[in-house]
Design an enzyme around this catalytic site. Structure first.
Site, short mmCIF file in Angstrom:
data_model
loop_
_atom_site.label_atom_id
_atom_site.label_comp_id
_atom_site.label_asym_id
_atom_site.label_seq_id
_atom_site.Cartn_x
_atom_site.Cartn_y
_atom_site.Cartn_z
N GLY A 94 0.83 -1.09 0.20
CA GLY A 94 0.09 -0.14 0.08
C GLY A 94 0.88 1.06 0.01
O GLY A 94 1.76 1.33 -0.75
N ASP A 111 -3.87 -3.37 -9.95
CA ASP A 111 -3.65 -3.81 -11.33
C ASP A 111 -2.74 -2.77 -12.06
O ASP A 111 -1.74 -3.56 -12.88
CB ASP A 111 -4.90 -3.71 -12.27
CG ASP A 111 -5.95 -4.37 -11.51
OD1 ASP A 111 -5.62 -5.44 -10.79
OD2 ASP A 111 -7.23 -4.13 -11.36
#
Length: 317
Positions: free
Chosen positions: A228, A258
């Site tokens: 993250g 993605d």
């Protein structure tokens, strides 16, 4: 079909995005959604040849999916049209500035009926990389078999396989996912997972280093762990490499993983070293989170340096 750089398959859906609570009748906008199609768009925008394979309904939403992918330069020559099933839908509700809720309407969709016959010819046509996610095998028994077959066939033929775990709790349990994804990872040269997904490709009671060591011992060359806002770790036989993130203002985190994958694979296609691949992955992730939509904000090749050295609110004149 001719050989491509990236071959990927899975379900693409139409995403209806709201700017407020759905129960209050918030305005909706229509977008393309799907982990595999997002990656295909990301690498195509950077000039690589990408092919996406699936089953797509003959309804208007199916036409929209194909139209959007063709416009991005993604080959859809291997797509099968399915007149008996509908296109999957998803609704993204911006419930608050910090919380987005997703609702799926995809049971029995055309994409969930994917089977081995749909992917055999595109895979035989050749590719430099086969990209798979843990979403597709969760859709149905036939999609699960197609994923396993493609991974095994590609690995046997010497085609590198990239597996992004991409766990979806609304599709299957962690136990069911682990039973499928742990053996599937043995076919991969690259495994990508968030820190909380690593237990789905290894021992659920083991720590990260143990799971990674097991994956490397089974033939995986690179294990990418997404962290993250803290960046990512890349594990190889040579050790661990850490990559940070680009400082941007995050407005929409959907599709960020993605984008990271697309950037990494683009760097691999370009022959970059590990550090270079990670920098490009971080760059595409930054573009993704700082623009709205699953893949709309992904950069063209000429824009890769656009975020470097610019403060928040910069205007280029």
């Amino acid at each position: 079909m001719t050989a491509t750089d990236l071959l990927t398959f899975g379900e693409a859906m139409v995403s209806m995005r709201s700017t407020g609570p759905l129960a209050s009748g918030a305005t909706l906008s229509m977008h393309l959604a799907g982990a595999e199609s997002n990656v295909a768009v990301g690498v195509a925008r950077l000039g690589h040849r990408a092919a996406w394979v699936s089953r797509v309904s003959t309804d208007e939403f199916g036409e929209y999916v194909l139209r959007q992918l063709r416009a991005e330069g993604v080959s859809v020559d291997g797509v099968t049209r399915d007149a008996d099933r509908q296109t999957g839908l998803m609704f993204l509700e911006q419930r608050s500035a910090d919380l987005t809720r997703v609702q799926y309407y995809r049971a029995g969709s055309a994409g969930s009926a994917l089977r081995v016959d749909d992917v055999s010819a595109p895979l035989a046509a050749g590719a430099r990389m086969l990209h798979l996610t843990g979403i597709t095998p969760a859709l149905s028994d036939t999609a699960r078999e197609a994923t396993r077959w493609a991974a095994e066939t590609a690995a046997t033929a010497g085609v590198p396989v990239c597996l992004d775990v991409n766990y979806r709790a609304r599709l299957w349990s962690r136990e069911a996912a682990r039973a499928v994804l742990t053996p599937l990872a043995a076919y991969a040269s690259t495994v990508i997972a968030s820190a909380d997904e690593l237990d789905l490709v290894g021992d659920p009671d083991a720590d990260e280093s143990t799971v990674v060591a097991d994956l490397l011992g089974r033939g995986v060359e690179t294990v990418l762990v997404k962290l993250g806002a803290d960046g990512a770790r890349a594990h190889t036989a040579d050790g661990v490499t850490h990559a940070g993130v680009l400082p941007v203002t995050a407005v929409d985190t959907v599709g960020a993983g993605d984008a990271f994958t697309a950037g990494y694979l683009s760097g691999w296609f370009d022959g970059l070293d590990l550090a270079g691949r990670l920098r490009r992955a971080a760059t595409l992730g930054a573009f993704a989170v700082s623009t709205r939509g699953d893949c709309e904000g992904l950069p063209r090749r000429a824009e890769l340096a656009l975020l470097d050295g610019h403060e928040a609110g910069s205007v280029l004149r």
